[in-house]
Design a protein around this motif. Structure first.
Motif, PDB file in Angstrom:
ATOM      1  N   THR A 109     -11.418  78.933 -22.272  1.00 65.92           N
ATOM      2  CA  THR A 109     -12.453  79.784 -22.846  1.00 65.92           C
ATOM      3  C   THR A 109     -12.253  79.696 -24.363  1.00 65.92           C
ATOM      4  OG1 THR A 109     -13.316  82.056 -22.981  1.00 65.92           O
ATOM      5  CG2 THR A 109     -10.968  81.853 -22.557  1.00 65.92           C
ATOM      6  N   GLU A 111     -12.746  82.345 -27.076  1.00 69.90           N
ATOM      7  CA  GLU A 111     -12.806  83.523 -27.960  1.00 69.90           C
ATOM      8  C   GLU A 111     -12.056  83.285 -29.278  1.00 69.90           C
ATOM      9  OE1 GLU A 111     -12.531  83.833 -24.692  1.00 69.90           O
ATOM     10  OE2 GLU A 111     -14.142  85.189 -24.119  1.00 69.90           O
ATOM     11  N   ARG A 140      -9.151  75.264 -16.110  1.00 69.20           N
ATOM     12  CA  ARG A 140      -8.267  76.349 -15.637  1.00 69.20           C
ATOM     13  C   ARG A 140      -7.501  75.778 -14.458  1.00 69.20           C
ATOM     14  NH1 ARG A 140     -12.380  81.632 -16.175  1.00 69.20           N
ATOM     15  NH2 ARG A 140     -12.696  81.344 -18.416  1.00 69.20           N
ATOM     16  N   GLU A 142      -6.426  76.338 -11.677  1.00 69.63           N
ATOM     17  CA  GLU A 142      -6.548  77.302 -10.586  1.00 69.63           C
ATOM     18  C   GLU A 142      -5.496  77.028  -9.516  1.00 69.63           C
ATOM     19  OE1 GLU A 142      -8.912  79.698 -10.265  1.00 69.63           O
ATOM     20  OE2 GLU A 142     -10.344  79.176 -11.844  1.00 69.63           O
ATOM     21  N   GLY A 152     -13.645  74.783  -9.449  1.00 67.58           N
ATOM     22  CA  GLY A 152     -13.030  73.560  -9.941  1.00 67.58           C
ATOM     23  C   GLY A 152     -11.863  73.906 -10.847  1.00 67.58           C
ATOM     24  N   GLU A 283     -19.978  84.340  -7.911  1.00 69.45           N
ATOM     25  CA  GLU A 283     -20.098  84.785  -9.307  1.00 69.45           C
ATOM     26  C   GLU A 283     -20.587  83.618 -10.164  1.00 69.45           C
ATOM     27  OE1 GLU A 283     -16.345  85.821 -11.169  1.00 69.45           O
ATOM     28  OE2 GLU A 283     -17.310  85.364 -13.067  1.00 69.45           O
ATOM     29  N   GLY A 285     -21.906  84.150 -13.317  1.00 77.98           N
ATOM     30  CA  GLY A 285     -21.842  84.470 -14.739  1.00 77.98           C
ATOM     31  C   GLY A 285     -21.141  85.789 -14.944  1.00 77.98           C
ATOM     32  N   GLN A 286     -20.712  86.026 -16.183  1.00 74.74           N
ATOM     33  CA  GLN A 286     -20.103  87.321 -16.505  1.00 74.74           C
ATOM     34  C   GLN A 286     -20.283  87.590 -17.993  1.00 74.74           C
ATOM     35  OE1 GLN A 286     -16.149  87.934 -14.978  1.00 74.74           O
ATOM     36  NE2 GLN A 286     -16.109  90.093 -15.599  1.00 74.74           N
ATOM     37  N   GLY A 320     -21.495  79.963 -15.298  1.00 71.97           N
ATOM     38  CA  GLY A 320     -20.821  78.854 -14.624  1.00 71.97           C
ATOM     39  C   GLY A 320     -21.820  77.743 -14.335  1.00 71.97           C
TER      40      GLY A 320
HETATM   41  C1  P5A Z   1     -17.216  84.648 -21.084  1.00 73.18           C
HETATM   42  C2  P5A Z   1     -17.522  83.374 -21.797  1.00 73.18           C
HETATM   43  C3  P5A Z   1     -15.262  84.011 -19.625  1.00 73.18           C
HETATM   44  O1  P5A Z   1     -14.494  83.073 -19.629  1.00 73.18           O
HETATM   45  N1  P5A Z   1     -15.255  83.885 -22.044  1.00 73.18           N
HETATM   46  C4  P5A Z   1     -16.297  83.035 -22.560  1.00 73.18           C
HETATM   47  C5  P5A Z   1     -15.728  84.645 -20.923  1.00 73.18           C
HETATM   48  N2  P5A Z   1     -15.758  84.537 -18.504  1.00 73.18           N
HETATM   49  S1  P5A Z   1     -15.398  84.089 -17.023  1.00 73.18           S
HETATM   50  O2  P5A Z   1     -16.014  85.045 -16.162  1.00 73.18           O
HETATM   51  O3  P5A Z   1     -14.018  83.897 -16.860  1.00 73.18           O
HETATM   52  O4  P5A Z   1     -16.093  82.697 -16.777  1.00 73.18           O
HETATM   53  C6  P5A Z   1     -17.508  82.578 -16.917  1.00 73.18           C
HETATM   54  C7  P5A Z   1     -18.101  81.915 -15.700  1.00 73.18           C
HETATM   55  O5  P5A Z   1     -17.538  80.625 -15.486  1.00 73.18           O
HETATM   56  C8  P5A Z   1     -17.543  80.325 -14.119  1.00 73.18           C
HETATM   57  N3  P5A Z   1     -16.194  79.909 -13.684  1.00 73.18           N
HETATM   58  C9  P5A Z   1     -15.939  78.819 -12.931  1.00 73.18           C
HETATM   59  N4  P5A Z   1     -16.748  77.865 -12.433  1.00 73.18           N
HETATM   60  C10 P5A Z   1     -16.189  76.888 -11.687  1.00 73.18           C
HETATM   61  N5  P5A Z   1     -14.865  76.792 -11.446  1.00 73.18           N
HETATM   62  C11 P5A Z   1     -14.004  77.721 -11.938  1.00 73.18           C
HETATM   63  N6  P5A Z   1     -12.697  77.617 -11.706  1.00 73.18           N
HETATM   64  C12 P5A Z   1     -14.541  78.798 -12.719  1.00 73.18           C
HETATM   65  N7  P5A Z   1     -14.005  79.873 -13.359  1.00 73.18           N
HETATM   66  C13 P5A Z   1     -15.018  80.539 -13.930  1.00 73.18           C
HETATM   67  C14 P5A Z   1     -17.999  81.551 -13.370  1.00 73.18           C
HETATM   68  O6  P5A Z   1     -19.365  81.417 -13.038  1.00 73.18           O
HETATM   69  C15 P5A Z   1     -17.802  82.651 -14.394  1.00 73.18           C
HETATM   70  O7  P5A Z   1     -18.696  83.719 -14.207  1.00 73.18           O
END
Ligand code: P5A
Length: 445
Positions: A109, A111, A140, A142, A152, A283, A285-286, A320
């Motif tokens: 991310t 920030e 990430r 994961e 992913g 999820e 988006g956030q 995402g």
């Molecule tokens: C918001 C933007 C953040 O990282 N920092 C910058 C904040 N938010 S979050 O919720 O952690 O991630 C945003 C969206 O990214 C998608 N996402 C993923 N997609 C695929 N694989 C992953 N491992 C993964 N992790 C997060 C999600 O849609 C999430 O809402």
């Protein structure tokens, strides 16, 4: 695009490693190839959809007044030491050393990096409000990458960051993102419900996740089912109008909708029983409001109108992008394959030639292909020397919303067949009428 010249490596068999339908269909339709756990190549068909989703995200961000830029995937660890997150982020962060033995990382991310850009160039309230965003790969590590692009390790995210002079303006930015996200998901044919969530490693106490309801979703969700009927539709939004934007947010966040992280049984029980639903969601988006968490730690200050120096108010907002492909397929498929919504389909329409090599059929297909191209529509023309059944199976699997079927028998009567992938309904129409109909359907795209 002529299928004979394209690269569409479809699989006949169900891949054993795919546990959910979207992963299965993405592999079978030749959209992605796994290169390592949670790391994928995007093959041409998948790449077309990914680009289409990115385009919608860009359009809606720009409509809301947000400004695109591009930050790198690799980041210096020192920025993260300033915020304190270098140690906090834990094993999900992929740490790398360069040849000078400097600590680097593949950004999960941004920030810190955006705060660094901000503090280097902005120091007055006069330059605010400001929202910068990019669409960039993230990493990430994961613990359990799974379900294909859904979880992913390397994935594509739209991440945006707002900078505001005070809390009220920052909350308006939060609301503006909520509304622009609602529009973004609707254009992709999705219902994504904003739900109160927890903020995790990003921080702050004001956050909503956007969830697409699906059995295969990783989050448990609790909601009043009337929330699923809310639509933004084509209403006109003035993103600078704080009251209007806040009202829309209120409309979409008043009914009970929470993830398990914030679920409150006592409040939930006040929802009339007939509307009380427990389910699962993806999820997509956030959004976060975290105030001065990063600006304070990293010295990103602005001079206010009154002449005092304050740490800038911030939030961050993510979509995402690559995960959305999986979410859309989970929400829109049948037992034959994918059913793309028109907003994101890789090709607007497929042309199936039932008798390749037949003079009249070949000429009619060429004519359709060129007439569509003249209207800016890139059809996928199946010009291979294959049985009709195999051509239909491929079209159904890859899920183009419309198909034009051309054969000598129909042509003898001056017609082709126009079929909706979603309803399966067909109509016989003249080739010209088929082109006009398709052009009309995609006119607003
Ligand atoms: C918001 C933007 C953040 O990282 N920092 C910058 C904040 N938010 S979050 O919720 O952690 O991630 C945003 C969206 O990214 C998608 N996402 C993923 N997609 C695929 N694989 C992953 N491992 C993964 N992790 C997060 C999600 O849609 C999430 O809402």
């Amino acid at each position: 695009m002529r299928l004979s010249r394209y690269f569409l490596p479809v699989l006949k068999e169900n891949p054993a490693e795919a546990q959910i339908v979207s992963h299965r269909y993405m592999l079978r339709a030749g959209m992605i190839k796994q290169q390592a756990a949670g790391i994928y190549s995007w093959l041409p068909l998948g790449f077309r959809v990914l680009r289409r989703i990115e385009e919608i995200v860009h359009q809606e961000q720009i409509r809301a007044g947000h400004i695109p830029l591009l930050m790198p995937t690799l980041q210096p660890a020192d920025l993260w030491r300033e915020s304190g997150r270098y140690d906090d982020y834990g094993q999900e962060m992929l740490r790398i050393k360069d040849r000078q033995d400097r600590d680097m990382l593949y950004g999960p991310t941004n920030e810190e990096m955006i705060t660094d850009i901000f503090r280097s160039h902005v120091n007055s309230y006069k330059d605010l409000p400001l929202t910068l965003y990019h669409i960039q790969w993230k990493f990430r590590d994961e613990m359990r990458p799974r379900f294909g692009v859904m979880r992913g390790r390397e994935f594509l995210m739209k991440d945006g960051y707002n900078f505001d002079v005070d809390r009220e303006s920052a909350l308006h930015a939060y609301n503006r993102h909520m509304v622009s996200y609602l529009r973004t998901y609707e254009r992709m044919g999705l219902t994504a419900i904003p739900m109160r969530a927890a903020s995790g490693p990003i921080g702050g106490d004001n956050t909503h996740e956007f969830l697409v309801l699906a059995q295969t979703g990783e989050s448990e969700v609790f909601y009043d089912d009337r929330v699923t009927g809310l639509k933004l539709g084509s209403r006109d939004i003035d993103y600078d109008d704080r009251d209007q934007v806040a009202k829309v947010c209120e409309e979409f966040t008043t009914l009970y909708a929470r993830t398990d992280e914030t679920h409150d049984e006592a409040v939930f029980n006040q929802v009339p029983e007939a509307h009380r639903k427990v389910g699962r969601g993806i999820e997509v988006g956030q959004i976060f409001y975290f105030g001065t968490k990063y600006s304070q730690a990293m010295g990103a200050e602005v001079v206010t109108k009154e002449g005092t120096k304050v740490p800038v108010e911030m939030g961050s907002h993510g979509i995402g992008v690559s995960r959305l492909l999986g979410a859309i397929i989970e929400a829109s498929h049948d037992d034959k394959g994918i059913i793309w919504p028109e907003g994101v389909t890789p090709f607007p329409v497929g042309i199936v030639n039932l008798k390749q090599g037949d003079g009249a059929a070949d000429a009619a297909c060429e004519g359709l292909y060129k007439a569509l191209a003249a209207k800016g529509l890139d059809a996928l023309y199946d010009d291979r020397d294959e049985r009709a059944g195999a051509k239909f199976a491929t079209m159904d699997l890859i899920g183009l919303p419309w198909r034009i079927t051309v054969g000598p028998r129909g042509l003898a009567n001056g017609v082709v067949e126009l079929t909706s992938r979603r309803t399966g309904e067909s109509e016989e129409v003249s080739p010209e009428a088929a082109v006009d109909r398709i052009a009309q359907i995609y006119a607003g795209r």
